[in-house]
Write an enzyme that holds these catalytic residues in place. Structure first.
Site, PDB file in Angstrom:
ATOM      1  N   GLU A 134       0.820  -1.214   0.000  1.00 37.28           N
ATOM      2  CA  GLU A 134       0.000   0.000   0.000  1.00 37.28           C
ATOM      3  C   GLU A 134       0.858   1.270   0.000  1.00 37.28           C
ATOM      4  OE1 GLU A 134      -4.184  -1.022   2.126  1.00 37.28           O
ATOM      5  OE2 GLU A 134      -2.403  -1.612   3.256  1.00 37.28           O
ATOM      6  N   GLU A 155      -4.632  -9.542   3.436  1.00 34.50           N
ATOM      7  CA  GLU A 155      -5.465  -9.205   4.596  1.00 34.50           C
ATOM      8  C   GLU A 155      -6.720 -10.071   4.719  1.00 34.50           C
ATOM      9  OE1 GLU A 155      -2.996  -5.510   3.841  1.00 34.50           O
ATOM     10  OE2 GLU A 155      -3.993  -7.042   2.635  1.00 34.50           O
TER      11      GLU A 155
END
Length: 690
Positions: A134, A155
């Protein structure tokens, strides 16, 4: 960040943002290059808790105050870019406001990389996962090293969402369909990772360079971008693409999880939102999703499972000293069927030693060796191996009609029919040709090693080496110690397992070992309920809320009714009070049908009719309760028998060998949370919210 949250991360290994100025080639100006480094080597990757985020934020504060910079770059320490949030601290969060604070801090720091007055470049030199990826997504441009070993957004695998920008930035960068592959499909496919080249082809990187001079080439490329010599065009994606991608992904999630885990569904909603949301709106929605999921059972369960796979699997309980292991320079495989051929390919690829298969006739042998060569050809066509590697691998795998081909083998494994007499005969023949030190391994899924080796001249060399199908995909190896298995034999088996890149668990010589024993008990209770009169469809879907990879009768179809029935007979002979033998299953086997499903995946009325006649139907809830109580009882007995060292090994086997979902954390913590196990298998608070 509040005192409470900071206290949760008191053990954080802080990843520091080290800044240095770099003069870009060709007079493109000065770049402030940030190197992310926690001070350890690649075995302890960069992660981000409050300390790491604060360090990066401070570095960006200093950079933002400067007016002499042409660009900002971010890279990582050798072999590691960044692997995301410090989940140890995150797992200790108990208040929703604390969870919100974690999400907001990540956004506050990371988003600045995309909102600087000058372009930002991520030079992804190594592993980039979760929050690490990210960081790169927030930058204006990205280069990837072709040597990146793992790039992923895992995730959803752990019960979270990519909550520091991933669900908003990635679909806009590479399109919603490709983004959902990384965000949902890969995590739900045993947490599949991308290599650097794969990620580049997907569009994650704007340029790719070789590892040897990656940073130098990346800086040259950045210079050309700044000077206008290279222009990067960003695609836009029509509304129809978003709708189709989200609908397709929702179908996949429903098929795999049937609503059992909230994280993938939240991720889907966030990706759908990214089509129209502003940056502020999208990031705020990620904060809310993170806050909800950080408070849920799924995260604790996922982290418990992750810890098992990452730590316990690498240090198998009870494994002997590796110094006792013998060197393996040649492998023999008895049998040339599909399972044997898969094993031969794996041995050749991972050990890079000669592998010879034997079988009863030339046709079977040619088919087996041909399968291996064809699979090597597929690897070559996909670019996963070079032409030289393909030729070398093909040369390593051969066939022989006689077992004297094993004379110089150090490790011989059988993959023949699951029958004690057949296996005894095979090993007697093999033992006549091999050296006294050659390890004899059996791929049996249920038979006694002690009985199998009773007539061998050297029973100490026999070990169980139980693969799961498909061999190349399933990570578990059950390594079974028989009554006479020596430490040297066992150590060699574990060393070979490690070389094959499998996770090995030491198992006592007990009927069906771990995975098949529990799956057979599981299936036995479902089938018994159907035999008693429960409609097959009711029993089949009674455990949907667990999100298991397959429903019971779908699993039976994969295994095959004959194999399933045979294992149930084996376990019935050992434990007649708990494992039954279904007469209706015997009829299904006799019918020759592959299971209760037709080729179009609808139920086959003729097969279903074989189970008719019971008069004591149960509800779905009653079947579910019955199955969970049976699993709890069987696990308790297995632990009392010492089949494995601890409950954690049961969980590891079921996660890696049966696909027990990560979001459940393992079978024993799930049974604890469900209130089925009395007493609990694990300490309170393990893999659950107190």
């Amino acid at each position: 960040m509040s005192v409470n949250v900071t206290e949760l991360f008191k053990d954080e290994v802080v990843t520091k943002a080290l800044v240095r100025d770099v003069e870009l080639p060709g007079g493109a100006g000065t770049m402030a290059l940030i190197t992310l480094d926690n001070g350890f080597d690649h075995t302890k990757p960069n992660t981000f808790g409050p300390g790491g985020l604060t360090s990066l934020g401070a570095a960006l504060d200093g950079i933002a105050a400067r007016t002499d910079l042409a660009a900002v770059g971010v890279t990582g320490k050798p072999f590691i870019f960044g692997v995301g949030a410090d989940l140890k601290g995150a797992a200790l969060v108990r208040a929703r406001e604390e969870a919100l604070e974690i999400g907001r801090l990540g956004h506050e720091v990371f988003r600045r990389l995309g909102e600087l007055p000058v372009p930002s470049f991520a030079f992804v030199n190594g592993a980039a996962m979760g929050g690490g990826l990210e960081i790169a997504l927030h930058c204006t441009y990205r280069t990837l090293s072709s040597g990146v070993p793992a790039l992923a957004l895992p995730e959803c695998f752990l019960g979270l969402v990519p909550g520091w920008g991933g669900t908003q930035l990635l679909p806009r960068l590479i399109g919603p369909a490709a983004a959902l592959k990384l965000i949902i499909e890969n995590p739900l496919s045993q947490n599949r990772m991308l290599k650097g080249r794969d990620a580049f082809e997907l569009g994650v990187g704007d340029a790719m360079f070789e590892p040897a001079d990656f940073l130098e080439e990346s800086l040259r490329w950045a210079s050309k971008v700044l000077k206008g010599e290279i222009s990067i065009e960003r695609a836009t994606y029509p509304d129809a693409d978003w709708e189709k991608a989200v609908n397709d992904a929702r179908f996949l999630v429903d098929m795999k999880l049937r609503g059992a885990s909230p994280a993938p569904y939240r991720a889907l909603d966030l990706v759908a939102l990214a089509r129209t949301a502003t940056r502020d709106e999208g990031f705020a929605a990620e904060d809310e999703a993170l806050a909800d999921l950080l408070m849920g059972d799924e995260l604790r369960a996922g982290l418990y499972a992750f810890d098992l796979v990452q730590r316990r699997a690498k240090k198998p309980a009870g494994a002997p000293d590796t110094s006792l292991a013998r060197k393996v320079t040649k492998v023999g495989v008895v049998g040339a069927g599909l399972m044997a051929s898969q094993m031969a390919l794996l041995f050749a690829r991972r050990l890079e030693v000669p592998v010879v298969l034997t079988d009863l006739d030339q046709a079977r042998l040619d088919k087996g060796v041909g399968y291996v060569h064809a699979e090597i050809g597929k690897l070559l066509s996909k670019g996963r191996i070079s032409g030289d590697q393909a030729n070398r691998l093909k040369a390593l795998v051969s066939g022989s009609l006689t077992k004297d081909a094993f004379a110089d083998a150090d490790f011989v494994i059988e993959a023949v029919f699951e029958d004690m007499a057949v296996k005894k005969k095979v090993f007697a023949e093999v033992e006549a040709h091999v050296s006294a030190e050659c390890v004899l391994a059996t791929n049996t899924s249920s038979l006694s090693l002690s009985e199998m080796g009773a007539e061998l001249r050297h029973p100490e060399r026999l070990v169980g080496f139980h693969f799961f199908n498909p061999v190349a995909v399933m990570p578990l190896l059950e390594i079974i110690r028989g009554a006479g298995t020596s430490d040297a034999t066992l150590a060699t088996a574990f060393a070979v397992g490690r070389s094959l890149r499998k996770s090995s668990v030491l198992v006592k010589d007990a009927p069906a070992f771990v995975v098949n024993r529990l799956l057979t008990r599981f299936m036995g209770e479902v089938i018994a309920a159907v035999d008693e009169g429960t409609p097959l469809e009711v029993a089949e879907h009674s455990l949907d809320d667990l999100g298991l990879p397959m429903s019971p009768f779908a699993l039976l179809q994969l295994v095959g009714p004959a194999v399933g029935h045979h294992v149930s007979e084996t376990l019935h002979a050992a434990f007649p009070g708990r494992f039954g033998v279904s007469g209706n299953m015997a009829k299904l086997v006799a019918s020759g049908k592959p299971g209760v499903y037709a080729p179009d995946f609808s139920l086959d009325p003729e097969a279903v009719a074989l189970f008719a006649g019971g008069t004591r139907p149960s509800t779905a809830q009653e079947v579910r309760r019955r199955v969970l109580l049976a699993l709890s009882e069987e696990i308790r007995l297995m632990l009392e028998e010492g089949v494995v060292a601890a409950a954690q090994d049961i969980d590891l086997c079921m996660i890696l060998g049966a696909g027990w979902p990560f979001h459940l954390g393992g079978v024993t913590p799930y049974l604890d949370r469900a209130g089925v196990s009395q007493p609990r298998f694990l300490e309170p608070g393990v893999a659950s919210v107190p």
